[in-house]
Design a protein around this motif. Structure first.
Motif, PDB file in Angstrom:
ATOM      1  N   LEU A  47       0.717  -1.288  -0.410  1.00 44.27           N
ATOM      2  CA  LEU A  47       0.291  -0.408   0.347  1.00 44.27           C
ATOM      3  C   LEU A  47       0.996   0.919   0.163  1.00 44.27           C
ATOM      4  CD1 LEU A  47      -2.736  -1.190   3.135  1.00 44.27           C
ATOM      5  CD2 LEU A  47      -3.535  -0.552   0.556  1.00 44.27           C
ATOM      6  N   LEU A  48       2.250   1.512   0.880  1.00 47.26           N
ATOM      7  CA  LEU A  48       2.187   2.109   0.960  1.00 47.26           C
ATOM      8  C   LEU A  48       3.130   2.240  -0.443  1.00 47.26           C
ATOM      9  CD1 LEU A  48       3.827   2.042   5.148  1.00 47.26           C
ATOM     10  CD2 LEU A  48       1.973   3.338   3.306  1.00 47.26           C
ATOM     11  N   TYR A  49       4.202   1.465  -0.864  1.00 50.74           N
ATOM     12  CA  TYR A  49       4.790   1.628  -2.274  1.00 50.74           C
ATOM     13  C   TYR A  49       3.282   1.943  -3.505  1.00 50.74           C
ATOM     14  CZ  TYR A  49       8.529   1.013   0.305  1.00 50.74           C
ATOM     15  OH  TYR A  49       9.917   0.785   1.502  1.00 50.74           O
ATOM     16  N   ASN A  75       5.836  -3.618  11.257  1.00 50.33           N
ATOM     17  CA  ASN A  75       6.237  -2.053  12.109  1.00 50.33           C
ATOM     18  C   ASN A  75       4.662  -1.147  11.734  1.00 50.33           C
ATOM     19  OD1 ASN A  75       6.671   0.386  10.924  1.00 50.33           O
ATOM     20  ND2 ASN A  75       8.814  -0.424  11.401  1.00 50.33           N
ATOM     21  N   PRO A  76       4.743  -1.076  13.196  1.00 51.09           N
ATOM     22  CA  PRO A  76       3.708   0.364  13.861  1.00 51.09           C
ATOM     23  C   PRO A  76       3.061   1.674  12.759  1.00 51.09           C
ATOM     24  CG  PRO A  76       4.548  -0.894  15.579  1.00 51.09           C
ATOM     25  CD  PRO A  76       6.113  -1.146  14.465  1.00 51.09           C
ATOM     26  N   ASP A  77       4.310   1.762  12.357  1.00 50.88           N
ATOM     27  CA  ASP A  77       4.056   2.603  11.650  1.00 50.88           C
ATOM     28  C   ASP A  77       3.691   2.920  10.411  1.00 50.88           C
ATOM     29  OD1 ASP A  77       4.846   5.892  11.528  1.00 50.88           O
ATOM     30  OD2 ASP A  77       6.333   5.205   9.834  1.00 50.88           O
ATOM     31  N   ALA A  78       4.281   2.187   9.282  1.00 48.11           N
ATOM     32  CA  ALA A  78       3.725   1.609   8.608  1.00 48.11           C
ATOM     33  C   ALA A  78       2.824   0.713   8.341  1.00 48.11           C
ATOM     34  CB  ALA A  78       4.392   0.831   7.532  1.00 48.11           C
ATOM     35  N   MET A  79       2.219   0.268   9.618  1.00 52.33           N
ATOM     36  CA  MET A  79       0.650  -0.093   9.511  1.00 52.33           C
ATOM     37  C   MET A  79      -0.088   1.026   9.978  1.00 52.33           C
ATOM     38  SD  MET A  79       0.252  -3.589   9.264  1.00 52.33           S
ATOM     39  CE  MET A  79      -1.352  -4.341  10.203  1.00 52.33           C
ATOM     40  N   GLY A  80       0.409   1.414  10.885  1.00 53.23           N
ATOM     41  CA  GLY A  80      -1.402   3.197  10.677  1.00 53.23           C
ATOM     42  C   GLY A  80      -1.113   3.605   9.689  1.00 53.23           C
ATOM     43  N   LYS A  81      -0.008   4.015   8.940  1.00 51.72           N
ATOM     44  CA  LYS A  81      -0.366   4.631   7.009  1.00 51.72           C
ATOM     45  C   LYS A  81      -0.709   4.144   6.288  1.00 51.72           C
ATOM     46  CE  LYS A  81       4.484   7.057   7.963  1.00 51.72           C
ATOM     47  NZ  LYS A  81       5.879   6.849   6.873  1.00 51.72           N
ATOM     48  N   ALA A  82      -0.505   2.759   6.716  1.00 56.37           N
ATOM     49  CA  ALA A  82      -0.991   1.479   5.403  1.00 56.37           C
ATOM     50  C   ALA A  82      -3.086   1.364   5.898  1.00 56.37           C
ATOM     51  CB  ALA A  82      -0.905   0.492   5.683  1.00 56.37           C
ATOM     52  N   VAL A  86      -6.271   2.788   3.893  1.00 58.83           N
ATOM     53  CA  VAL A  86      -7.644   2.248   2.987  1.00 58.83           C
ATOM     54  C   VAL A  86      -9.191   2.907   3.724  1.00 58.83           C
ATOM     55  CG1 VAL A  86      -6.308  -0.531   3.351  1.00 58.83           C
ATOM     56  CG2 VAL A  86      -6.966   0.200   5.014  1.00 58.83           C
ATOM     57  N   VAL A  87      -8.849   3.370   4.493  1.00 55.99           N
ATOM     58  CA  VAL A  87     -10.188   4.222   4.596  1.00 55.99           C
ATOM     59  C   VAL A  87      -9.886   5.224   3.917  1.00 55.99           C
ATOM     60  CG1 VAL A  87     -10.646   5.966   6.341  1.00 55.99           C
ATOM     61  CG2 VAL A  87      -9.931   3.863   7.235  1.00 55.99           C
ATOM     62  N   GLU A  88      -9.231   6.145   3.575  1.00 59.48           N
ATOM     63  CA  GLU A  88      -9.039   7.300   2.249  1.00 59.48           C
ATOM     64  C   GLU A  88      -9.927   5.845   0.863  1.00 59.48           C
ATOM     65  OE1 GLU A  88      -6.055   9.601  -0.311  1.00 59.48           O
ATOM     66  OE2 GLU A  88      -5.398   9.597   2.010  1.00 59.48           O
ATOM     67  N   ARG A  89      -9.807   4.906   0.886  1.00 52.84           N
ATOM     68  CA  ARG A  89     -10.692   4.487  -0.197  1.00 52.84           C
ATOM     69  C   ARG A  89     -11.592   3.778  -0.164  1.00 52.84           C
ATOM     70  NH1 ARG A  89      -7.092   3.204  -4.789  1.00 52.84           N
ATOM     71  NH2 ARG A  89      -5.561   4.509  -5.001  1.00 52.84           N
ATOM     72  N   GLY A  90     -12.083   3.663   1.413  1.00 54.62           N
ATOM     73  CA  GLY A  90     -14.017   3.285   1.440  1.00 54.62           C
ATOM     74  C   GLY A  90     -13.821   2.748   2.454  1.00 54.62           C
ATOM     75  N   ALA A  91     -12.822   2.011   3.260  1.00 52.83           N
ATOM     76  CA  ALA A  91     -12.930   1.184   4.401  1.00 52.83           C
ATOM     77  C   ALA A  91     -13.468   1.145   5.367  1.00 52.83           C
ATOM     78  CB  ALA A  91     -11.469   0.129   4.964  1.00 52.83           C
ATOM     79  N   GLU A 126      -1.946  -0.052  18.433  1.00 51.82           N
ATOM     80  CA  GLU A 126      -2.133   1.273  18.688  1.00 51.82           C
ATOM     81  C   GLU A 126      -1.782   2.516  17.599  1.00 51.82           C
ATOM     82  OE1 GLU A 126       0.524   1.954  21.567  1.00 51.82           O
ATOM     83  OE2 GLU A 126      -0.208   1.052  23.673  1.00 51.82           O
ATOM     84  N   SER A 127      -1.023   1.684  16.845  1.00 53.59           N
ATOM     85  CA  SER A 127      -0.388   3.407  16.234  1.00 53.59           C
ATOM     86  C   SER A 127      -1.568   2.796  15.019  1.00 53.59           C
ATOM     87  CB  SER A 127       0.563   2.227  15.044  1.00 53.59           C
ATOM     88  OG  SER A 127       1.107   3.005  13.773  1.00 53.59           O
ATOM     89  N   VAL A 128      -2.506   1.896  14.740  1.00 55.78           N
ATOM     90  CA  VAL A 128      -2.979   1.671  13.393  1.00 55.78           C
ATOM     91  C   VAL A 128      -4.803   2.396  14.141  1.00 55.78           C
ATOM     92  CG1 VAL A 128      -5.065   0.730  12.189  1.00 55.78           C
ATOM     93  CG2 VAL A 128      -2.837  -0.650  12.939  1.00 55.78           C
ATOM     94  N   VAL A 129      -4.994   2.072  15.624  1.00 55.46           N
ATOM     95  CA  VAL A 129      -6.022   3.438  15.875  1.00 55.46           C
ATOM     96  C   VAL A 129      -6.648   4.094  16.152  1.00 55.46           C
ATOM     97  CG1 VAL A 129      -7.601   3.734  18.404  1.00 55.46           C
ATOM     98  CG2 VAL A 129      -6.950   1.014  17.575  1.00 55.46           C
ATOM     99  N   LYS A 130      -4.879   4.832  16.153  1.00 57.90           N
ATOM    100  CA  LYS A 130      -4.620   6.878  16.180  1.00 57.90           C
ATOM    101  C   LYS A 130      -3.946   7.323  15.173  1.00 57.90           C
ATOM    102  CE  LYS A 130      -0.644   9.252  17.798  1.00 57.90           C
ATOM    103  NZ  LYS A 130       0.862   9.757  18.178  1.00 57.90           N
TER     104      LYS A 130
END
Length: 319
Positions: A47-49, A75-82, A86-91, A126-130
């Motif tokens: 997703l990030l790439y 990776n917590p940071d990468a998972m948060g960004k991912a 997906v939310v931006e795309r409609g999740a 925690e990272s994803v929730v934030k």
């Protein structure tokens, strides 16, 4: 059943399955009455790439609300960004995979490997929730890594404390993969240990299985995986049985063939004819299981090159 602010029509959920729960499968599963369908797992780094194939997996056209997208990574940071992507795309919900047992996922410290590192799992949640405030985050995991390290209860408490809105528990260890029998007792123990909704997963093949799982564990929802492959009617059968305690008639051969053809049409729409025809082979085998002459037909379908060829071959089973 409610997950965070999202109320489901019913507690029957289509489990995420790699190579199976694509857009076509999800649309049909929802048409057959399941309350929620979860996507195939999507890699955080892909997703990030902006991997084109991964982005194509986020095609949600014509899908009913709500939709859950499953992501995986370590990776917590990468998972948060991912999750934000997906939310931006409609999740409407984001599910975190901490249960996949396949070697290529586990060797990277992802999927069920995270059950050996609960502290890191908590940081990922925690990272994803934030990263996605207001969007429910769910976590899917297993009984444990192996029978010597059964830690689903402790694991559930950690991800709940990290902000998970619900958990899904598969009653097998990583070492079991999909063999042996699912241990529903561990689902009952997780349910007793956390306040968030608990979704039970493993060995739901019939409506009666679904009722037994609910009643024996006290869980809030039922996740149906392999039992629905080529058998999306299982969702409506379970929902009806939960409501009325009566069995619906099984689908006719005509209904099975028509649904398989519709499944193919939806796949062609999403992936193009070449990819869809190739991927339809396994679905055709599942849809036609038990129909007279299906074994011979499956061999022919494996040689098919066009959508029309598969349609004609499937229809020939009814003559």
């Amino acid at each position: 059943m409610q997950i965070g602010p999202i109320k489901l029509d019913n507690p029957v959920i289509a489990a995420p399955m790699a190579g199976v729960t694509d857009r076509a499968f999800r649309i049909i599963a929802r048409e057959q009455g399941c309350g929620l369908a979860v996507t195939e797992m999507v890699s955080d780094l892909a997703l990030l790439y902006a991997n084109p194939r991964t982005y194509r997996m986020l095609d949600f056209r014509e899908e009913k609300y709500p939709l859950s997208v499953q992501i995986f990574g370590s990776n917590p940071d990468a998972m948060g960004k991912a999750a934000a992507i997906v939310v931006e795309r409609g999740a409407h919900l984001v599910d975190i995979n901490m249960g996949c047992p396949t070697p290529k996922i586990v060797k990277n410290g992802e999927g069920s490997a995270l059950m050996k590192n609960p502290e890191l799992a908590g940081k990922i949640v925690e990272s994803v929730v934030k990263a996605i405030p207001g969007i429910p985050v769910t976590v899917k995991f297993r009984k444990g890594w192996d029978e010597d390290s059964v830690n689903a209860v402790e694991f559930a408490r950690i991800v709940e404390a990290a902000g998970a809105s619900a958990v899904s528990v598969h009653g097998r260890t990583r070492n079991q993969f999909y063999s042996g029998k699912a241990d529903w007792k561990i689902i009952e123990q997780v349910k007793a240990a956390v306040a968030v909704p608990v979704i039970g997963n493993g060995d739901v093949w019939t409506p009666q299985d679904a009722v037994r799982l609910l009643e024996s564990t006290g869980c809030d929802g039922i996740m149906v995986g392999r039992g629905a492959m080529g058998n999306p009617w299982l969702f409506r059968q379970i929902v009806h049985f939960l409501q009325c305690r009566e069995e619906l008639a099984p689908p006719t051969a005509r209904e099975r063939i028509d649904t398989a053809i519709r499944h193919l049409e939806l796949m062609v729409e999403s992936k193009g004819e070449h990819v869809a025809v190739f991927e339809m082979r396994k679905h055709a085998a599942w849809y036609t299981k038990g129909i007279r002459g299906a074994a011979r037909i499956r061999e022919i379908i494996n040689q098919a090159r066009t959508q029309q060829e598969i349609v004609d071959i499937l229809n020939s089973l009814l003559h």
